[in-house]
Scaffold this active site. Structure first.
Site, PDB file in Angstrom:
ATOM      1  N   GLY A  99      49.377  42.290  54.040  1.00 53.42           N
ATOM      2  CA  GLY A  99      50.338  41.786  53.068  1.00 53.42           C
ATOM      3  C   GLY A  99      50.614  42.901  52.082  1.00 53.42           C
ATOM      4  N   CYS A 100      51.527  42.663  51.175  1.00 55.42           N
ATOM      5  CA  CYS A 100      51.872  43.697  50.202  1.00 55.42           C
ATOM      6  C   CYS A 100      50.749  43.826  49.173  1.00 55.42           C
ATOM      7  CB  CYS A 100      53.170  43.284  49.549  1.00 55.42           C
ATOM      8  SG  CYS A 100      53.716  44.348  48.250  1.00 55.42           S
TER       9      CYS A 100
END
Lengths: 142, 415
Positions: A50-51
């Site tokens: 994920g970011c």
């Protein structure tokens, strides 16, 4: 317990928490307590990037049921993962593939499943369902 | 007895200023909003919101092509906005101000056209280790397509550019230097005068990414002499979807068109098209008219408040924030430059930035967490990301106090 019975259980657990601190303390505790994944499975191929936070997911099929283990480097994400795993682990691919995950929304944390949160939780749920669909397809072929 | 002015007293009436920004009166999770994510986008004063609304309510019309009254009014307002921007950055010519979608769009315009016309195998482009992805990826694409090499100015442990290394990188292969004026992650103010002087000594053009500088300090392009300068409207209290590319006439004339379409042409036949003059050569299609007019209003608002007063207050606020944050046990700053502005990045103990940001949000405090679109910089520091508080002139010491209390509360829950 069925997937929905487990979701209902979590819902009622959270209903008695009156404020955000209680809710988050509970999630953080879950995140700290649960050894979620064997170290040998914390490998790049199990990483959902994920970011914001990294999430690992490992899947096993035993006796026709799917078992998940997972982890995250962010403790709140880890707590939510443990809830997700509690709800879905140990069910048949068919049940998982057709399940409707509503408990995150019901406990007032729907923002965690928004793509903009990019904490890996949504990607993880998608991944779990993908595995379930894939195993289901495999079962239908054999 | 003569009254001695308290150095802590702001020349700005921040309380009054906050009333100009409707959103600052909002509640988040039932708590008054503490907005410390100004590096991502800034809030809008009522004058900007009303100016944009007025355009749609009273004279919405397409520009440059209509003979009717409304089109004239809209064109005048749109071109007036260009004049306001030109005046604000002291451009020598109004046509040196090109309206873009934003900083990213402006950099893409230069990287794409520069790459097509001036880059070839054996050439190189210089950027720095603290660039935002917007000032990395367009150059990577231009280099990949032309066979040129991308060179990166390293930084020291304080998060400052290593100017000695920069000088070593400057050679005859370099066709452009593209660096940020202020780091979006660490707030480092780069020595842009020196960067430009050293490049110009070798006749190398310089593009400055001023996305994080334009709202904090006064920029005079004729004094500073960048060949290109880009910024975004939404980071300077204006609307989203509008930005500015400033370029010298010399360079803008040299570059080929970027996108084709209406407004950027003089005549079109199927055998040959003649392109329009500056600035229209680079403004294909219907522009963001409302956005440009809104940006003009934002700049006028800033000018009315006074950029020097703003800078003074922001410097006091930044010093106060650093001093207060430093008191938090286990907090370490990521980037500790001597000259800085706007952004403060930090981590506390081994707490993941996402967890901290999440618990601050629950307390109505908006900060940024993650890699801030600067993954190479995060790799440099070997961290997953940071928590970033970015300040601006409508923030108060009370905001900082709430941030500090919020961090302490979050840390006590997480450890």
């Amino acid at each position: 317990m069925t997937i929905n019975e487990r979701q209902e259980e979590i819902k009622s657990d959270f209903e008695i928490m009156s404020n955000w601190e209680d809710k988050y303390e509970y999630i953080i505790q879950l995140g700290k307590d649960l050894p979620l994944i064997a170290e040998e499975y914390k490998v790049p191929e199990n990483l959902i990037k994920g970011c914001q936070s990294r999430v690992w997911l490992h899947t096993e099929l035993r006796d026709g049921k799917l078992y998940f283990t997972g982890d995250s480097d962010a403790v709140i994400t880890k707590g939510l993962i443990s809830l997700m795993i509690y709800v879905l682990s140990g069910h048949t691919p068919k049940d998982i593939a057709s399940s409707d995950i509503y408990f995150i929304d019901a406990i007032g944390l729907s923002s965690h499943l928004s793509p903009t949160r990019s904490n890996g939780l949504l990607s993880m749920l998608k991944q779990m369902k993908l595995y379930a669909v894939a195993y289901q397809a495999k079962n239908n072929q054999s | 007895m003569e009254h001695i002015a308290n150095i802590e007293t702001a020349a700005l009436d921040v309380k009054q200023i906050r009333k100009d920004f409707p959103i600052l009166q909002e509640l988040v999770h039932g708590k008054p909003l503490v907005y410390l994510d100004n590096g991502a986008t800034t809030q809008k004063p009522l004058s900007v919101i009303e100016t944009e609304a007025r355009y749609y309510e009273e004279y919405n019309s397409n520009v440059h092509r209509g003979v009717h009254h409304l089109s004239q009014v809209a064109t005048n307002a749109y071109e007036k906005a260009r004049e306001i921007v030109a005046g604000f950055i002291n451009a020598a010519q109004t046509h040196e101000v090109i309206f873009t979608k934003g900083t990213t769009d402006g950099i893409n315009l230069v990287a794409n056209t520069m790459g097509r016309r001036f880059l070839k195998a054996g050439d190189s482009v210089i950027i720095s280790a603290m660039e935002h992805h917007s000032n990395i990826v367009p150059w990577q694409i231009a280099c990949e397509e032309s066979g040129a090499t991308l060179k990166v100015i390293p930084i020291n442990e304080r998060g400052e550019l290593r100017m000695d290394a920069y000088e070593e990188l400057l050679d005859d292969t370099v066709k452009i230097v593209a660096v940020t004026y202020v780091s979006n992650t660490m707030g480092t103010i780069n020595p842009v005068e020196d960067i430009i002087a050293l490049a110009h000594a070798r006749k190398i053009p310089v593009l400055l990414d001023a996305a994080q500088a334009i709202q904090h300090m006064s920029i005079d392009v004729q004094a500073l002499q960048p060949d290109f300068l880009v910024f975004s409207g939404h980071k300077i209290y204006g609307p989203t979807g509008i930005g500015v590319l400033y370029g010298t006439t010399e360079w803008l004339e040299k570059l080929p068109p970027y996108q084709g379409g209406g407004d950027m042409i003089k005549t079109v036949t199927f055998s040959k098209t003649t392109y329009n003059e500056l600035p229209y050569k680079f403004e294909a299609g219907t522009p963001n008219i409302a956005g440009a007019i809104g940006l003009g209003a934002a700049i006028q608002y800033l000018q009315q408040v006074g950029l020097d007063k703003i800078q003074q207050w922001e410097e006091q606020l930044l010093a106060y924030a650093l001093e207060q944050l430093r008191q938090i046990e286990g907090l370490r700053f990521i980037g500790n430059a001597a000259h800085r502005s706007g952004a403060i990045s930090f981590l506390v103990h081994d707490i993941h930035p996402f967890d901290l940001g999440e618990l601050l949000d629950q307390q109505g405090i908006a900060v940024r967490t993650g890699h801030h679109c600067c993954e190479p910089l995060m790799d440099e520091f070997k961290i997953p990301g940071t928590v970033r508080a970015s300040l601006t002139f409508y923030n108060t010491k009370e905001d900082i106090d709430k941030l500090v209390a919020g961090i302490k509360r979050a840390v006590s829950m997480l450890r």
